[in-house]
Design a protein around this motif. Sequence first.
Motif, PDB file in Angstrom:
ATOM      1  N   ASN A   9      38.774  35.412  44.104  1.00  0.00           N
ATOM      2  CA  ASN A   9      39.677  36.232  43.270  1.00  0.00           C
ATOM      3  C   ASN A   9      38.989  36.978  42.132  1.00  0.00           C
ATOM      4  O   ASN A   9      39.665  37.504  41.257  1.00  0.00           O
ATOM      5  N   ARG A  66      44.253  37.567  40.398  1.00  0.00           N
ATOM      6  CA  ARG A  66      43.287  38.479  41.030  1.00  0.00           C
ATOM      7  C   ARG A  66      42.651  39.297  39.910  1.00  0.00           C
ATOM      8  O   ARG A  66      43.358  40.016  39.203  1.00  0.00           O
ATOM      9  N   GLU A  72      45.942  45.720  43.540  1.00  0.00           N
ATOM     10  CA  GLU A  72      45.018  44.684  44.025  1.00  0.00           C
ATOM     11  C   GLU A  72      44.705  43.609  42.994  1.00  0.00           C
ATOM     12  O   GLU A  72      44.218  42.544  43.344  1.00  0.00           O
ATOM     13  N   TYR A  73      44.954  43.919  41.730  1.00  0.00           N
ATOM     14  CA  TYR A  73      44.527  42.983  40.689  1.00  0.00           C
ATOM     15  C   TYR A  73      45.637  42.708  39.675  1.00  0.00           C
ATOM     16  O   TYR A  73      46.457  43.580  39.379  1.00  0.00           O
ATOM     17  N   ASP A  74      45.598  41.486  39.142  1.00  0.00           N
ATOM     18  CA  ASP A  74      46.523  41.128  38.069  1.00  0.00           C
ATOM     19  C   ASP A  74      45.914  41.470  36.707  1.00  0.00           C
ATOM     20  O   ASP A  74      46.621  41.872  35.797  1.00  0.00           O
ATOM     21  N   GLY A 107      37.581  51.518  44.611  1.00  0.00           N
ATOM     22  CA  GLY A 107      37.597  50.441  45.608  1.00  0.00           C
ATOM     23  C   GLY A 107      36.332  50.374  46.439  1.00  0.00           C
ATOM     24  O   GLY A 107      35.963  49.299  46.919  1.00  0.00           O
ATOM     25  N   VAL A 153      24.866  40.572  40.819  1.00  0.00           N
ATOM     26  CA  VAL A 153      25.159  41.806  41.560  1.00  0.00           C
ATOM     27  C   VAL A 153      24.146  42.861  41.134  1.00  0.00           C
ATOM     28  O   VAL A 153      23.714  42.882  39.974  1.00  0.00           O
ATOM     29  N   LYS A 154      23.750  43.737  42.074  1.00  0.00           N
ATOM     30  CA  LYS A 154      22.794  44.784  41.715  1.00  0.00           C
ATOM     31  C   LYS A 154      23.465  45.818  40.825  1.00  0.00           C
ATOM     32  O   LYS A 154      24.561  46.290  41.164  1.00  0.00           O
ATOM     33  N   ILE A 159      33.477  48.321  44.510  1.00  0.00           N
ATOM     34  CA  ILE A 159      33.756  46.950  44.042  1.00  0.00           C
ATOM     35  C   ILE A 159      32.947  45.943  44.850  1.00  0.00           C
ATOM     36  O   ILE A 159      32.838  46.047  46.065  1.00  0.00           O
ATOM     37  N   LYS A 160      32.397  44.968  44.145  1.00  0.00           N
ATOM     38  CA  LYS A 160      31.627  43.899  44.794  1.00  0.00           C
ATOM     39  C   LYS A 160      32.309  42.562  44.508  1.00  0.00           C
ATOM     40  O   LYS A 160      32.709  42.296  43.372  1.00  0.00           O
ATOM     41  N   GLY A 161      32.403  41.747  45.541  1.00  0.00           N
ATOM     42  CA  GLY A 161      32.944  40.411  45.330  1.00  0.00           C
ATOM     43  C   GLY A 161      31.939  39.558  44.583  1.00  0.00           C
ATOM     44  O   GLY A 161      30.734  39.706  44.776  1.00  0.00           O
ATOM     45  N   SER A 162      32.420  38.688  43.739  1.00  0.00           N
ATOM     46  CA  SER A 162      31.518  37.752  43.050  1.00  0.00           C
ATOM     47  C   SER A 162      31.370  36.494  43.912  1.00  0.00           C
ATOM     48  O   SER A 162      31.887  36.438  45.025  1.00  0.00           O
TER      49      SER A 162
END
Lengths: 525, 248
Positions: free
Chosen positions: B79, B32, B116-118, B69, B50-51, B72-75
């Motif tokens: 993941n 992640r 949430e992230y590795d 949080g 992403v803008k 944050i925008k998903g790509s």
Amino acid sequence: MSEFHKFVVDGSPDIELEELAIHLGLHETEAEELERRFFDTPDGRLHAMGATLEVRNPVEYPMMRSLVWMRGGQVLASGRVDASFAPGFAETLPAGPAFDRLREVIEMRRLLPVVEVRSRLSVAAYLDSEEKTNARVMIDLPTLPDGRPLPAVLEVRSVRGYESETDRLLAHLDARDGFDATDLSTADFARSMLGAPPFVPSKFSVHVEVSASSAEVWVTVMRELHNAMIANFAGTVDDVDSEYLHDFRVAVRRTRSVLQEGRDVLDAGAREHFRAGFKWLGDITTPTRDADVHLLDYPHMLAALSPQYAAALAPLGELLLDRQRACQAQLATDLRSAQRAQLGAEWAEFLAGDGPWAGRSTDAADADRPAREVVASRIARAHSRLVRDGRSIDAQSPPVALHDLRKDAKRLRYLLECFGSLFPAEVLAVAVRPLKSLQDVLGEFQDTEVQAHALADFGRQLDDAGSSTETILAMGGAIEQLSVRSARARREFASRFSNFDGASVNDAYDLLTNASKKQRRKKKR
Amino acid sequence: MKILATYNIKGGVGKTASAVNLAHVAAGRGNRVLLWDLDPQGAATFYFRVKPKVKGGGEALLTGRRDLGDVIKGSDYDNLDIVPADFSYRHLDLMLDETKKPLARLRKVLSSVADEYDYVFLDCAPSISLTSESVFRAADALLVPVIPTTLSIRTFDQLDAFVDENPDIVRKLKILGFFSMADARKRLHRELADELRQQRPELLATQIPMDTDIERMGIHRQPVTAISARSRPARAYQSLWDEILERL
């Protein structure tokens, strides 16, 4: 967090979905014909968390087989696997942090094949003006391996941060006939169509009516426990994984406890007969459970030692495995024996009120009393005893005092678990939480002591068998680690007990047991 | 959660390409991953379509008025999430200076997403400033792309000097340098690379080649590891990630 929506597509899904894709300008990114084999633990842990685990075999590229763990339309972990791969225990999963999270979920359970389907799976992107993906739309047109069609499923997962941009797409689906929201997965539909057996839950739950009589409630609870024994029987005999035996034993122990608490509720003759029977059943499972615990703890034991000592302990690993196999073989024989079969048949008859137990009148004084009243008095007694014995333990008390207290705690816990639905859930939670915490530390103290003795015994066996000095020294190291854990648990006991014996927890027990003010004052002293 | 910052005092050395491609490789392996584009130019943000806008700007994030949080925008990849660049990041030094414990601020902001992230990649603007110092304090490792040219190597020396002189800031930070935009056809690149490897045996063995596929990232607006996973630079980034994992 991204949003996830799932729909079943009625009518002619091919046409519906094609129209939808054109109307919304979906951009297809992947499309594959797949053979999919789904896996889960026997208790359905992945199903319970809304996840699926599958081996995907692309029909056109069979070499590109992969293991995919998904939840909420998102791939949580994936990795290439070869044709011989079959998920089993945690160590069979691919390495890496993503599959480590799956290992944490399945723990000691074995992954078993659940169902197979064939899918035409396509993934499309819902793009914005920058051609950025705002949502992913997955369309699954599945069939069973014999060609019978399963419901077509459409999943929409908004990309994080773009939830509002997905609204147009969702509004369109909501307004359109033939798209019905669902929580079920393709694997669920397939299991349902094939009439697959339900998962075997590890967590015991039974609902009893507050107004019911004690005799009715006792039988209801014992029936549920019997169902748990039956559900875990085959897995225990076949040694699918260690948790089947664990859950089978828990059901037996709870049954023994319910029988014990059934004085003046159940027929005295039947009660004594079955108490002896279930004691025997519990006893025959103990050596295998002990062997399982040693095996389950073995990797933790190695991790706590230096690499040199850990390597030298390999002969212990082999000894533990041999021992577990021998115990399991004996257990399987015992469980298939006529004695066990007779106990099972008699118990089923007793619970049904048939056979020699039919029409047997009970002179039990509490049988017709409201169950809640009777259980409350049992809880009050068990709680008082635990508090009394716990308060008498100090730093100088012998280990046996803590071991006895563990039994007291277990007795109280079983009462709360088996008859919990007679009481308000919020009060029960306050009563159970600190008890569980106390039991954890008492369990750790007992387990480490028992394991240290067992290891000393294994050490002697390995010494007699001519094991190397390094192995014997490593055994000493492992026993020392257990002593450290045991001492830590012993130190921790005082604070855990003090928490359990605190005012708010005692108040919760008073509420459960309807203790009078006079009784409460007496308890506080 | 491990925090890795692509950093060099000098610009144009392949920091953003490294951050984007390594993040994509790491996510592709099931980790992640979050990439925070700290460079107000927003190149990493551009590559992911992403803008380049954060509501409330960098100040809202640093002061805690807005949770990380929430921005944050998903790509387009599983993941892999992005904290976009924002033009206000050009004032990040000033914003940090006005906060309490500025050096610890970035790590504190990131701690809210630790479960949430590795891996978190910080794509840093070229400079040595309060922002960089805050990055040094937050990160577990600096990934330092170095072009085998005299000037680029000089800036690596400057970073080394800073690390030596400021142990209180860098603490246990690992410095993982690697050659980037290396052109095997240029004799100077080959000679300087060989010379520097002798001087600094701790440099990572993988080098990222100068390659038109990397330049095409701007056209496709995708990581090169997504455009062509089997291309030479894509394989180099995959191998670089393996090496980084060994060092972490």
